[in-house]
Design a protein around this motif. Structure first.
Motif, PDB file in Angstrom:
ATOM      1  N   LYS A   1       0.794  -1.236   0.000  1.00  0.00           N
ATOM      2  CA  LYS A   1       0.000   0.000   0.000  1.00  0.00           C
ATOM      3  C   LYS A   1       0.824   1.283   0.000  1.00  0.00           C
ATOM      4  N   GLY A   2       2.013   1.262   0.561  1.00  0.00           N
ATOM      5  CA  GLY A   2       2.807   2.477   0.694  1.00  0.00           C
ATOM      6  C   GLY A   2       3.277   2.639   2.124  1.00  0.00           C
TER       7      GLY A   2
ATOM      8  N   VAL B   1      -1.966   5.650   5.178  1.00  0.00           N
ATOM      9  CA  VAL B   1      -0.916   5.619   4.162  1.00  0.00           C
ATOM     10  C   VAL B   1      -1.050   6.852   3.287  1.00  0.00           C
TER      11      VAL B   1
ATOM     12  N   GLY C   1       0.396   9.154  -0.152  1.00  0.00           N
ATOM     13  CA  GLY C   1       1.089   9.009  -1.416  1.00  0.00           C
ATOM     14  C   GLY C   1       2.350   9.830  -1.530  1.00  0.00           C
TER      15      GLY C   1
ATOM     16  N   THR D   1       5.147   8.297   0.433  1.00  0.00           N
ATOM     17  CA  THR D   1       5.603   7.068  -0.213  1.00  0.00           C
ATOM     18  C   THR D   1       6.517   7.389  -1.390  1.00  0.00           C
TER      19      THR D   1
ATOM     20  N   GLN E   1       7.626   0.165  -4.171  1.00  0.00           N
ATOM     21  CA  GLN E   1       6.836   1.129  -3.416  1.00  0.00           C
ATOM     22  C   GLN E   1       6.080   2.084  -4.336  1.00  0.00           C
TER      23      GLN E   1
ATOM     24  N   MET F   1       1.759   2.423  -4.350  1.00  0.00           N
ATOM     25  CA  MET F   1       0.938   3.589  -4.011  1.00  0.00           C
ATOM     26  C   MET F   1      -0.042   3.979  -5.117  1.00  0.00           C
TER      27      MET F   1
ATOM     28  N   THR G   1       0.693  15.626  -3.906  1.00  0.00           N
ATOM     29  CA  THR G   1       0.792  14.187  -4.118  1.00  0.00           C
ATOM     30  C   THR G   1       1.065  13.902  -5.593  1.00  0.00           C
TER      31      THR G   1
END
Length: 373
Positions: free
Chosen positions: A255-256, A266, A268, A271, A290, A294, A324
């Motif tokens: 998921k991140g 989590v 973005g 990440t 990773q 995301m 993001t």
């Protein structure tokens, strides 16, 4: 892409198996769609603008082919800078909500201008922006603390600059280290040496490598974990060890990474910053993993949700944010080595690491050659 008024050309990045060039371009267009008429790049429509995230947005716009929007974003920086070199910490649709000057936010313009030079090779742009960068970094260096960290902000009142908040933030100071290297690279380009920046960079780099305990404790945030690597001060085995130290604390498989250790959330942007940190130390496999993980935050139109809450399995907050989206574009470029600016986080094109001299912390002076890159 090819620009008629520039000798530089570049392709819009793609990450094989994850994002196509068209998808990256769509994400850049989503940032441009949220840009305000003044050129400001807010977090989301009607929300705040701060100059750090604004500059990150400008960098991503340029990488993604939104050249005119990027130019308007940089023009906004020049137009809104204050005499002391800072910008207000929070502006909402042209209204100042927090007038404080934040050092990390102000420093980041140097990274953006250097990145612009790498992509466009536009000396006229550099000449216009150099005085803005110089004022900004002079403000930042003037806020250095005796042990090497950078005070995080200065409050403003009706008369102007006021109380200095004399705590150093680890993530912010790590980003400033990168900005100082970008600033020195610009100073060499324009022939205007800034020895004070080099001295400050050496002291700051030493603090980030050897005195992280002196910074304000924000260890619950993932940014404090990876930012000494992302900013470039920590490299080699020390960087590998640092990223391994909190991997299981923040990374959620598939998921991140978490933004805050105690929250099942989590995010973005964080990440993607970890992605670029991993890439900077040569851990390309986990960086790519990773980055792919995301992508559950992506919408079909190229926008990205800020984060995801589990086990409820919902996106939160209810917004897609420019910062993001920008982090995704810059991470795609870093991973794919596509544009001339794709090494901006690895530090490939920045000024060399600074000598650790004139330390006031009691440590023996270190030599730059000892820094593991």
């Amino acid at each position: 892409m090819t620009l008629p008024d520039s000798k530089r050309t570049w392709r819009i990045p793609a990450v094989e198996g994850v994002l196509t060039s068209q998808q990256v371009a769509d994400t850049a267009a989503s940032i441009a769609a949220m840009q305000e008429p003044t050129g400001a790049v807010p977090w989301a429509p009607g929300e705040k603008t701060d100059v750090w995230n604004h500059v990150e947005g400008a960098m991503a716009l340029l990488v993604g082919g939104e050249v005119e929007a990027a130019e308007r974003a940089y023009a906004w920086c020049a137009r809104t800078q204050r005499a002391d070199g800072s910008w207000p910490m929070e502006i909402v649709v042209d209204e100042i909500k927090d007038a404080s000057g934040e050092t990390n936010m102000s420093a980041y313009l140097a990274v953006g201008v250097w990145h612009h030079w790498l992509l466009r090779g536009d000396r006229a742009f550099v000449n216009r922006m150099w005085p803005v960068v110089r004022r900004a970094l002079d403000f930042v260096v003037g806020m250095q603390l005796p042990w090497g960290g950078i005070a995080w902000s200065q409050e403003w009142n009706a008369e102007g600059p006021a109380k200095v908040n004399e705590d150093g933030l680890l993530a912010g100071s790590s980003s400033i280290y990168q900005a100082l290297r970008a600033g020195v690279a610009l100073s060499e380009l324009v022939g205007d040496p800034q020895l004070d920046w080099e001295l400050a960079g050496g002291r700051l780099g030493h603090a980030l490598r050897h005195h992280r305990d002196l910074f304000l404790d924000k260890s619950e945030f993932s940014m404090d974990w990876y930012y000494p690597v992302l900013g470039g001060a920590v490299r080699g085995n020390a960087a590998v060890e640092l990223l391994e130290s909190e991997w299981d604390t923040f990374v959620i498989p598939g998921k991140g990474i978490k933004c805050v250790v105690q929250n099942n959330w989590v995010t973005g942007a964080e990440t993607c910053e970890l992605v670029m940190s991993l890439d900077a130390i040569g851990d390309h496999e986990r960086a790519l993993e990773q980055f792919a993980n995301m992508q559950h935050l992506r919408e079909d139109d190229g926008r990205y949700w800020t984060g995801w809450v589990f086990p409820e399995d919902v996106n939160w907050p209810d917004e897609q944010t420019t910062y993001t989206a920008a982090a995704v574009i810059l991470a795609a470029d870093e991973l794919s080595r596509t544009t001339p600016g794709s090494g901006i986080m690895r530090g490939d094109t920045l000024a060399p690491h600074f000598e650790e001299i004139a330390l006031e912390c009691g440590c023996r002076t270190a030599d730059r050659a000892a820094i593991r890159r």
